[in-house]
Design a protein around this motif. Structure first.
Motif, PDB file in Angstrom:
ATOM      1  N   ASP A 143      29.678  24.455  40.072  1.00  0.00           N
ATOM      2  CA  ASP A 143      30.601  23.565  40.691  1.00  0.00           C
ATOM      3  C   ASP A 143      31.424  24.177  41.683  1.00  0.00           C
ATOM      4  OD1 ASP A 143      29.644  21.619  38.547  1.00  0.00           O
ATOM      5  OD2 ASP A 143      30.732  22.864  37.136  1.00  0.00           O
ATOM      6  N   TYR A 144      31.283  25.501  41.928  1.00  0.00           N
ATOM      7  CA  TYR A 144      31.985  26.076  43.129  1.00  0.00           C
ATOM      8  C   TYR A 144      30.951  26.939  43.916  1.00  0.00           C
ATOM      9  CZ  TYR A 144      32.735  29.285  39.424  1.00  0.00           C
ATOM     10  OH  TYR A 144      32.350  30.137  38.374  1.00  0.00           O
ATOM     11  N   THR A 145      31.238  27.401  45.082  1.00  0.00           N
ATOM     12  CA  THR A 145      30.610  28.254  45.706  1.00  0.00           C
ATOM     13  C   THR A 145      31.155  29.922  45.962  1.00  0.00           C
ATOM     14  OG1 THR A 145      31.875  27.691  47.849  1.00  0.00           O
ATOM     15  CG2 THR A 145      30.071  26.151  47.393  1.00  0.00           C
ATOM     16  N   VAL A 146      30.316  30.481  46.435  1.00  0.00           N
ATOM     17  CA  VAL A 146      30.824  31.905  46.875  1.00  0.00           C
ATOM     18  C   VAL A 146      31.836  31.903  47.761  1.00  0.00           C
ATOM     19  CG1 VAL A 146      30.119  33.870  48.035  1.00  0.00           C
ATOM     20  CG2 VAL A 146      28.623  32.990  46.488  1.00  0.00           C
ATOM     21  N   ASP A 147      32.024  30.820  48.706  1.00  0.00           N
ATOM     22  CA  ASP A 147      33.319  30.755  49.707  1.00  0.00           C
ATOM     23  C   ASP A 147      34.387  30.559  49.021  1.00  0.00           C
ATOM     24  OD1 ASP A 147      31.948  31.699  51.858  1.00  0.00           O
ATOM     25  OD2 ASP A 147      31.096  29.717  52.675  1.00  0.00           O
ATOM     26  N   ASP A 148      34.181  29.522  47.982  1.00  0.00           N
ATOM     27  CA  ASP A 148      35.441  29.153  47.081  1.00  0.00           C
ATOM     28  C   ASP A 148      35.992  30.241  46.440  1.00  0.00           C
ATOM     29  OD1 ASP A 148      35.009  26.458  47.942  1.00  0.00           O
ATOM     30  OD2 ASP A 148      33.664  25.997  45.976  1.00  0.00           O
ATOM     31  N   CYS A 149      35.177  31.269  45.860  1.00  0.00           N
ATOM     32  CA  CYS A 149      35.504  32.343  45.305  1.00  0.00           C
ATOM     33  C   CYS A 149      36.336  33.441  46.277  1.00  0.00           C
ATOM     34  CB  CYS A 149      34.329  33.026  44.563  1.00  0.00           C
ATOM     35  SG  CYS A 149      33.643  32.464  43.397  1.00  0.00           S
ATOM     36  N   LYS A 150      35.758  33.649  47.491  1.00  0.00           N
ATOM     37  CA  LYS A 150      36.591  34.257  48.340  1.00  0.00           C
ATOM     38  C   LYS A 150      38.026  33.412  48.801  1.00  0.00           C
ATOM     39  CE  LYS A 150      32.308  35.980  50.889  1.00  0.00           C
ATOM     40  NZ  LYS A 150      31.459  35.961  51.938  1.00  0.00           N
ATOM     41  N   GLU A 151      37.900  32.263  48.984  1.00  0.00           N
ATOM     42  CA  GLU A 151      39.139  31.621  49.206  1.00  0.00           C
ATOM     43  C   GLU A 151      40.278  31.722  48.194  1.00  0.00           C
ATOM     44  OE1 GLU A 151      40.940  27.292  50.260  1.00  0.00           O
ATOM     45  OE2 GLU A 151      38.605  27.709  50.670  1.00  0.00           O
ATOM     46  N   PHE A 152      39.712  31.772  46.930  1.00  0.00           N
ATOM     47  CA  PHE A 152      40.589  32.061  45.841  1.00  0.00           C
ATOM     48  C   PHE A 152      41.265  33.355  45.876  1.00  0.00           C
ATOM     49  CE2 PHE A 152      41.242  32.937  41.288  1.00  0.00           C
ATOM     50  CZ  PHE A 152      42.226  32.206  41.066  1.00  0.00           C
ATOM     51  N   HIS A 153      40.072  34.541  45.950  1.00  0.00           N
ATOM     52  CA  HIS A 153      40.548  35.845  46.052  1.00  0.00           C
ATOM     53  C   HIS A 153      41.846  35.878  47.247  1.00  0.00           C
ATOM     54  CE1 HIS A 153      40.205  40.258  46.239  1.00  0.00           C
ATOM     55  NE2 HIS A 153      40.359  39.980  47.614  1.00  0.00           N
ATOM     56  N   ASN A 154      41.437  35.508  48.273  1.00  0.00           N
ATOM     57  CA  ASN A 154      42.615  35.740  49.436  1.00  0.00           C
ATOM     58  C   ASN A 154      43.783  35.100  49.139  1.00  0.00           C
ATOM     59  OD1 ASN A 154      40.590  37.073  51.110  1.00  0.00           O
ATOM     60  ND2 ASN A 154      39.873  35.111  51.823  1.00  0.00           N
ATOM     61  N   SER A 155      43.828  33.844  48.180  1.00  0.00           N
ATOM     62  CA  SER A 155      44.829  33.062  47.825  1.00  0.00           C
ATOM     63  C   SER A 155      45.776  34.048  46.954  1.00  0.00           C
ATOM     64  CB  SER A 155      44.629  31.667  47.294  1.00  0.00           C
ATOM     65  OG  SER A 155      44.093  30.927  48.151  1.00  0.00           O
ATOM     66  N   ILE A 156      44.928  34.859  45.963  1.00  0.00           N
ATOM     67  CA  ILE A 156      45.763  35.476  45.016  1.00  0.00           C
ATOM     68  C   ILE A 156      46.440  36.823  45.814  1.00  0.00           C
ATOM     69  CG2 ILE A 156      45.363  36.931  43.252  1.00  0.00           C
ATOM     70  CD1 ILE A 156      45.115  34.225  42.289  1.00  0.00           C
TER      71      ILE A 156
END
Length: 157
Positions: free
Chosen positions: A138-151
């Motif tokens: 339901d989400y991609t590796v890029d979504d995870c990277k974006e979430f990490h950067n937001s945090i």
């Protein structure tokens, strides 16, 4: 068994039903990822993981006249006494240094085997393989990277 279910005409009648969608999607993914040549490698990985754990499990330090495991020593790191925390942290660090070469050797073997599993399954790297094998649909590796950067940007002080 997974292949029989996925290939079954009966399972295809349930593809669009919400109650079975996630289950069937996971089965299809498992079938797509399976490679006969990875069975031996996965067995080797289990052996290496046990070896890694055994090395760590034998690590102990002497603390106040008693030999304790590093797991037990880690509890001292939670105590309010700063001097004790510093002493035990140094003891843990010194003890871990004694097994660095052995642990790194096992770890390097595990990395190589994991990479081979991924390549055998048609992936460029283990991260992408593992992402799918863990059911991350339901989400991609890029979504995870974006979430990490937001945090990192908005949460980390």
């Amino acid at each position: 068994m997974n292949r029989k279910i996925v290939d079954s005409e009966f399972s295809k009648t349930f593809e669009d039903e919400e109650a079975y969608f996630i289950y069937l999607r996971a089965l299809r993914s498992a079938v797509d990822l399976f490679r006969e040549e990875n069975i031996k490698i996965q067995s080797d990985l289990s052996t290496l993981a046990s070896e890694y754990s055994a090395i760590q499990g034998k690590q102990t330090i002497d603390w106040e006249g008693e030999t304790i495991t590093l797991q037990r020593a880690a509890n001292i790191l939670l105590q309010p006494n700063r001097n004790n925390r510093e002493k035990v942290w140094n003891l843990i660090w010194e003890r871990r240094q004694k097994d660095v070469d052995a642990l790194e050797d096992v770890f390097d073997q595990m990395v190589a085997k994991r990479h081979q599993i991924a390549v055998n399954a048609g992936f460029k790297n283990y991260r992408d393989y593992k992402f799918i094998s863990l059911g991350r649909f339901d989400y991609t590796v890029d979504d995870c990277k974006e979430f990490h950067n937001s945090i990192e940007k908005f949460v980390v002080p």
